[in-house]
Design an enzyme around this catalytic site. Structure first.
Site, mmCIF file in Angstrom:
data_model
loop_
_atom_site.group_PDB
_atom_site.id
_atom_site.type_symbol
_atom_site.label_atom_id
_atom_site.label_comp_id
_atom_site.label_asym_id
_atom_site.label_seq_id
_atom_site.Cartn_x
_atom_site.Cartn_y
_atom_site.Cartn_z
ATOM 1 N N LYS A 1 8.764 -4.127 6.476
ATOM 2 C CA LYS A 1 9.552 -5.334 6.204
ATOM 3 C C LYS A 1 9.030 -5.977 4.910
ATOM 4 C CE LYS A 1 11.062 -5.874 10.933
ATOM 5 N NZ LYS A 1 11.010 -6.596 12.196
ATOM 6 N N ARG B 1 2.103 -12.520 12.309
ATOM 7 C CA ARG B 1 1.092 -12.585 11.263
ATOM 8 C C ARG B 1 1.487 -13.595 10.191
ATOM 9 N NH1 ARG B 1 0.348 -7.709 13.769
ATOM 10 N NH2 ARG B 1 2.465 -8.181 14.373
ATOM 11 N N ASN B 2 2.781 -13.616 9.853
ATOM 12 C CA ASN B 2 3.235 -14.514 8.787
ATOM 13 C C ASN B 2 3.102 -15.975 9.191
ATOM 14 O OD1 ASN B 2 4.323 -12.785 6.501
ATOM 15 N ND2 ASN B 2 5.185 -11.800 8.306
ATOM 16 N N LYS C 1 12.744 -13.240 6.345
ATOM 17 C CA LYS C 1 12.293 -13.920 7.575
ATOM 18 C C LYS C 1 10.761 -14.081 7.571
ATOM 19 C CE LYS C 1 10.485 -10.267 9.824
ATOM 20 N NZ LYS C 1 9.138 -10.183 10.388
ATOM 21 N N ALA D 1 4.745 -5.748 17.615
ATOM 22 C CA ALA D 1 3.998 -4.596 18.118
ATOM 23 C C ALA D 1 3.277 -4.928 19.427
ATOM 24 C CB ALA D 1 2.989 -4.160 17.058
ATOM 25 N N PHE E 1 0.814 -1.229 0.000
ATOM 26 C CA PHE E 1 0.000 0.000 0.000
ATOM 27 C C PHE E 1 0.846 1.277 0.000
ATOM 28 C CE2 PHE E 1 -2.484 -3.122 2.696
ATOM 29 C CZ PHE E 1 -3.148 -3.662 1.604
HETATM 30 N N1 LIG Z 1 3.134 -5.696 13.451
HETATM 31 C C1 LIG Z 1 4.396 -5.857 13.835
HETATM 32 O O1 LIG Z 1 4.682 -6.353 14.929
HETATM 33 C C2 LIG Z 1 5.499 -5.401 12.955
HETATM 34 C C3 LIG Z 1 5.254 -5.033 11.644
HETATM 35 N N2 LIG Z 1 6.292 -4.610 10.856
HETATM 36 C C4 LIG Z 1 6.058 -4.162 9.494
HETATM 37 O O2 LIG Z 1 5.264 -2.993 9.520
HETATM 38 C C5 LIG Z 1 4.524 -2.866 8.312
HETATM 39 C C6 LIG Z 1 3.072 -2.594 8.665
HETATM 40 O O3 LIG Z 1 2.537 -3.780 9.232
HETATM 41 P P1 LIG Z 1 1.457 -3.802 10.397
HETATM 42 O O4 LIG Z 1 1.397 -2.520 11.107
HETATM 43 O O5 LIG Z 1 1.742 -5.026 11.181
HETATM 44 O O6 LIG Z 1 0.139 -4.012 9.554
HETATM 45 P P2 LIG Z 1 -1.316 -4.304 10.096
HETATM 46 O O7 LIG Z 1 -1.774 -5.544 9.470
HETATM 47 O O8 LIG Z 1 -1.375 -4.166 11.576
HETATM 48 O O9 LIG Z 1 -2.110 -3.033 9.520
HETATM 49 C C7 LIG Z 1 -2.507 -2.980 8.213
HETATM 50 C C8 LIG Z 1 -2.453 -1.547 7.737
HETATM 51 O O10 LIG Z 1 -2.644 -1.585 6.344
HETATM 52 C C9 LIG Z 1 -3.728 -0.742 5.994
HETATM 53 N N3 LIG Z 1 -4.500 -1.352 4.919
HETATM 54 C C10 LIG Z 1 -5.164 -2.523 4.937
HETATM 55 N N4 LIG Z 1 -5.762 -2.718 3.750
HETATM 56 C C11 LIG Z 1 -5.448 -1.645 2.985
HETATM 57 C C12 LIG Z 1 -5.747 -1.267 1.662
HETATM 58 N N5 LIG Z 1 -6.483 -2.032 0.868
HETATM 59 N N6 LIG Z 1 -5.253 -0.104 1.213
HETATM 60 C C13 LIG Z 1 -4.496 0.684 1.987
HETATM 61 N N7 LIG Z 1 -4.160 0.379 3.250
HETATM 62 C C14 LIG Z 1 -4.643 -0.774 3.735
HETATM 63 C C15 LIG Z 1 -4.577 -0.638 7.239
HETATM 64 O O11 LIG Z 1 -5.293 0.566 7.177
HETATM 65 P P3 LIG Z 1 -6.791 0.648 7.734
HETATM 66 O O12 LIG Z 1 -6.715 0.357 9.197
HETATM 67 O O13 LIG Z 1 -7.169 2.035 7.405
HETATM 68 O O14 LIG Z 1 -7.576 -0.394 6.979
HETATM 69 C C16 LIG Z 1 -3.514 -0.647 8.319
HETATM 70 O O15 LIG Z 1 -3.007 0.630 8.496
HETATM 71 C C17 LIG Z 1 4.747 -4.184 7.550
HETATM 72 O O16 LIG Z 1 5.740 -3.989 6.587
HETATM 73 C C18 LIG Z 1 5.266 -5.137 8.634
HETATM 74 O O17 LIG Z 1 6.116 -6.136 8.118
HETATM 75 C C19 LIG Z 1 7.571 -4.537 11.331
HETATM 76 C C20 LIG Z 1 7.845 -4.899 12.617
HETATM 77 C C21 LIG Z 1 6.843 -5.359 13.519
HETATM 78 O O1 LIG Z 2 8.550 -8.230 12.021
HETATM 79 C C1 LIG Z 2 7.935 -8.669 12.950
HETATM 80 C C2 LIG Z 2 8.564 -9.013 14.232
HETATM 81 O O2 LIG Z 2 9.889 -8.578 14.275
HETATM 82 C C3 LIG Z 2 6.475 -8.937 12.780
HETATM 83 O O3 LIG Z 2 6.290 -10.104 12.081
HETATM 84 P P1 LIG Z 2 4.818 -10.486 11.559
HETATM 85 O O4 LIG Z 2 4.479 -9.496 10.499
HETATM 86 O O5 LIG Z 2 4.914 -11.885 11.064
HETATM 87 O O6 LIG Z 2 3.895 -10.378 12.735
#
Ligand SMILES: NC(=O)C1=CN([C@@H]2O[C@H](COP(=O)(O)OP(=O)(O)OC[C@H]3O[C@@H](n4cnc5c(N)ncnc54)[C@H](OP(=O)(O)O)[C@@H]3O)[C@@H](O)[C@H]2O)C=CC1
Ligand SMILES: O=C(CO)COP(=O)(O)O
Length: 343
Positions: free
Chosen positions: A121, A270-271, A206, A155, A99
C-alpha cells in the site's frame, strides 16, 4: 480448427499453482497463512538467511506475528529472489514500498510471463509510480498480468482468523476470479474489481489520513472530531481519485472507505500509531525507531504531494500531514488550521 482454438483457450486459462511471497514482515506472514489454507505448498522469499533459519527452527516468523505457528515442511524458503521467481507462476509482493527496488535490483529472471500481485500500500519513491505502473514500465509486465490485493485487513486480525474481506483488483476479470480462490477461506471473503489504479491510490491515501487521525488523537482531539476528519478524508480521496484516474467508482466500497476506516481507527494500525506519537510530541525519527514497523503513509504523503503538483487537487489533510512530517511544522498549528477547513 475450431477444436484447436478451444483447446488453446483451455490451456491458457490461468490457474495459480505455484505461488511465491516476497517479503518477511507482518503482511507477508499473514498472506502466507492465508495461502497455506488454500495451497499445499508455497514459496517464500525473505531477505535475511538468519531469519529463515530461525523461522525453520521455531516454526514461526521470529520477528512478526510471532504467535503464529507454521508447518515449515510446506514452505520453500529462500533468500535469493531469482530462485523464487524461477519456480513460481504467481508472485505476491508484500514488502514496504521504500525497499521494493532493493529486492528487485538483484532480479535477473524476467517477470513478464508471471502474474504479479501487489499487496503493497505504497508508491515507488523517486519514480513516484504506483506499484502496478512500476512493474509495467520497468519490468514489461502487461496490465492483464498485474493485480492488487486490497481491502481493510490488518495482519494481526488475519493471525487471529477474524472475519476479513479482501478485494482483488485486476484488468483481467478471469484472472481476478481465479485469484479469489487462492485468497478465500473460512475467515477471508474475497471479491474483484477492475479499478486497479483507483484502489492503489486509495490504499496509499488512507495511510496518510490514518496518520492525520493519529496526530489528532495524540493532540487529544476526540472521536467527534475524528468522525469529521474521516468524512473529509473520504471526500479528499474521491477528489484525488477522480482527477488522477477518472472512472465511475463507489468510494464507499470496503477497499476504499473500509480501508480508510480500519486504518484510521484500529489499534493495530502502524500509520495511526505513528501519527499518535507525532501528536504526542515525538520527532519523526524517534517515532520511526520506536515503532519497529513501517508506517507507509510517511513515504506515501511525499509521493502524493509531488504527484499532486501536476493535478492541483484541493487536499488540505494531505498537505497538513506533509507539512508536519517534512517541514517540521507544528502539529498543533497545522491541525488547528485544518479544523477551520473541515465541515
Ligand atoms: N501489516 C498489515 O496489516 C498490512 C500491511 N500492508 C502493506 O504491506 C506492506 C508491508 O508492510 P508490513 O508487512 O506491515 O511491514 P512490517 O513493518 O511488518 O515489516 C517490515 C518489513 O520491511 C523490512 N525492512 C525493514 N527495514 C528494512 C530495510 N532497511 N531494508 C530492507 N527491508 C527492510 C523488514 O525486513 P526484516 O525483518 O528483514 O528487517 C520486514 O520484512 C506495506 O506496503 C503495507 O502497507 C497491507 C495490508 C495490511
Ligand atoms: O492496510 C492496512 C489495513 O488494511 C494496514 O494499515 P497499517 O499499515 O496502518 O497498519
Amino acid at each position: 480448427m475450431q477444436k484447436t482454438t478451444e483447446e488453446s483457450k483451455t490451456t491458457m486459462a490461468y490457474k495459480p499453482t505455484k505461488i511465491g511471497v516476497i517479503g518477511g514482515g507482518s503482511w507477508a506472514t499473514a498472506i502466507a497463512k492465508i495461502l497455506l489454507s488454500t495451497q499445499e505448498t508455497i514459496y517464500w522469499y525473505m531477505r535475511r538467511q538468519d531469519q529463515i533459519d530461525e523461522f525453520k527452527r521455531v516454526s514461526k516468523n521470529p520477528s512478526y506475528l510471532t504467535g503464529l505457528k507454521f508447518d515449515t515442511e510446506r514452505i520453500f524458503f529462500t533468500n535469493k529472489i531469482n530462485d523464487l521467481v524461477k519456480q513460481v507462476d504467481t508472485i505476491i509482493f508484500a514488502t514496504p514500498s521504500p525497499f521494493l527496488k532493493q529486492h528487485l535490483k538483484k532480479l535477473r529472471v524476467p517477470l513478464k510471463d508471471k502474474i504479479i500481485i501487489s499487496a503493497i500500500k505504497g508508491i515507488v519513491p523517486e519514480e513516484n509510480l504506483i506499484i502496478t505502473d512500476y512493474f509495467q514500465q520497468f519490468y514489461n509486465v502487461s496490465r492483464e498480468n498485474l493485480a492488487v490485493l486490497a481491502g481493510p485487513c490488518h495482519a494481526e486480525e488475519v493471525a487471529l482468523e477474524k472475519l476479513s474481506y479482501l478485494t482483488i483488483a485486476c484488468a483481467d476479470r478471469e484472472k481476478a476470479k481465479a485469484l479469489t480462490q487462492v485468497f478465500s477461506n473460512h475467515y477471508i471473503r474475497t471479491s474483484t474489481t477492475e479499478d486497479v489504479t483507483g484502489i492503489e491510490y486509495a490504499s496509499v491515501l488512507k495511510n496518510v489520513y490514518a496518520i492525520a487521525a493519529g496526530v489528532c488523537h495524540g493532540l487529544k482531539y476526540g472521536d467527534n472530531f475524528q468522525a469529521v476528519l474521516m468524512s473529509n478524508a473520504i471526500q479528499e480521496m474521491q477528489r484525488f481519485s477522480s482527477a488522477i484516474h477518472p472512472l465511475p467508482r463507489s468510494i464507499d466500497e470496503s477497499a476504499y472507505l473500509g480501508d480508510l476506516l480500519v486504518t484510521g481507527y484500529s489499534k493495530f494500525s502502524r500509520n495511526r500509531t505513528f501519527g499518535n506519537m507525532i501528536g504526542k510530541g515525538y520527532s519523526v525519527k524517534t517515532a520511526q525507531i520506536e515503532m519497529e514497523m513501517i508506517a507507509e503513509g510517511y513515504y506515501g504523503v511525499k509521493c502524493i504531494k509531488e504527484i499532486n503538483e501536476s493535478f492541483h487537487v484541493q487536499m488540505p489533510i494531505m498537505e497538513a500531514v506533509y507539512n508536519i512530517l517534512y517541514n517540521r511544522a507544528s502539529p498543533v498549528l497545522q491541525i488547528r488550521a485544518l479544523t477551520k477547513l473541515m465541515h
